[in-house]
Write a protein that holds these residues in place. Sequence first.
Motif, PDB file in Angstrom:
ATOM      1  N   ALA A 176       0.800  -1.133   0.007  1.00  0.00           N
ATOM      2  CA  ALA A 176       0.064   0.001  -0.012  1.00  0.00           C
ATOM      3  C   ALA A 176       0.896   1.191   0.172  1.00  0.00           C
ATOM      4  O   ALA A 176       0.573   2.291  -0.859  1.00  0.00           O
ATOM      5  CB  ALA A 176      -0.753   0.024   1.114  1.00  0.00           C
ATOM      6  N   LYS A 218      -1.832   3.976  -1.656  1.00  0.00           N
ATOM      7  CA  LYS A 218      -2.907   3.658  -1.048  1.00  0.00           C
ATOM      8  C   LYS A 218      -3.124   3.132   0.397  1.00  0.00           C
ATOM      9  O   LYS A 218      -1.949   3.076   0.951  1.00  0.00           O
ATOM     10  CB  LYS A 218      -3.782   2.733  -2.085  1.00  0.00           C
ATOM     11  CG  LYS A 218      -3.731   2.925  -3.550  1.00  0.00           C
ATOM     12  CD  LYS A 218      -4.694   3.894  -3.982  1.00  0.00           C
ATOM     13  CE  LYS A 218      -4.917   4.265  -5.402  1.00  0.00           C
ATOM     14  NZ  LYS A 218      -5.605   5.191  -5.847  1.00  0.00           N
ATOM     15  N   ASP A 219      -4.067   2.990   0.868  1.00  0.00           N
ATOM     16  CA  ASP A 219      -4.167   2.428   2.190  1.00  0.00           C
ATOM     17  C   ASP A 219      -4.263   0.950   2.151  1.00  0.00           C
ATOM     18  O   ASP A 219      -4.544   0.531   1.204  1.00  0.00           O
ATOM     19  CB  ASP A 219      -5.174   3.226   3.150  1.00  0.00           C
ATOM     20  CG  ASP A 219      -6.743   2.924   2.758  1.00  0.00           C
ATOM     21  OD1 ASP A 219      -6.773   1.941   2.180  1.00  0.00           O
ATOM     22  OD2 ASP A 219      -7.585   3.865   2.764  1.00  0.00           O
ATOM     23  N   TYR A 249      -7.597  -0.635   1.265  1.00  0.00           N
ATOM     24  CA  TYR A 249      -7.886  -0.705  -0.191  1.00  0.00           C
ATOM     25  C   TYR A 249      -7.085  -2.157  -0.849  1.00  0.00           C
ATOM     26  O   TYR A 249      -7.557  -2.652  -1.597  1.00  0.00           O
ATOM     27  CB  TYR A 249      -7.365   0.428  -0.977  1.00  0.00           C
ATOM     28  CG  TYR A 249      -7.825   0.624  -2.513  1.00  0.00           C
ATOM     29  CD1 TYR A 249      -9.126   0.553  -2.850  1.00  0.00           C
ATOM     30  CD2 TYR A 249      -6.870   0.659  -3.387  1.00  0.00           C
ATOM     31  CE1 TYR A 249      -9.465   0.664  -4.072  1.00  0.00           C
ATOM     32  CE2 TYR A 249      -7.504   0.931  -4.648  1.00  0.00           C
ATOM     33  CZ  TYR A 249      -8.458   0.941  -5.106  1.00  0.00           C
ATOM     34  OH  TYR A 249      -9.150   0.735  -6.349  1.00  0.00           O
ATOM     35  N   THR A 257      -4.363   1.920 -11.587  1.00  0.00           N
ATOM     36  CA  THR A 257      -4.020   1.278 -10.417  1.00  0.00           C
ATOM     37  C   THR A 257      -3.498  -0.012 -10.379  1.00  0.00           C
ATOM     38  O   THR A 257      -2.419  -0.392  -9.776  1.00  0.00           O
ATOM     39  CB  THR A 257      -5.447   1.388  -9.562  1.00  0.00           C
ATOM     40  OG1 THR A 257      -5.754   2.661  -9.334  1.00  0.00           O
ATOM     41  CG2 THR A 257      -5.065   0.824  -8.031  1.00  0.00           C
TER      42      THR A 257
END
Length: 83
Positions: free
Chosen positions: A39, A44-45, A48, A63
């Motif tokens: 991540a 991103k976290d 996700y 992505t």
Amino acid sequence: MLNLSDTQIQKISIETPKRLGEQIVAFRKLKGLSQTELAERVGKDRQYIYKIEKAKVTPNITTIAIIATALEITLAELFEKIK
């Protein structure tokens, strides 16, 4: 021209994200990365990444390309076992 049935489309829309998630998990583990580490590389976290791996969300192609790059693999390698 091939016309896909609703059943075929539904199967693809369910199976492809599932297989993508499985591939991401396999490559992530092969690289010795946690979800948190991946991540961070992707920007991103962790939640996700978890949702992608569990096919709860379907990421866009950008992505997916970023994830492949973060895993140091090509898109072809990521999709190799997805049919």
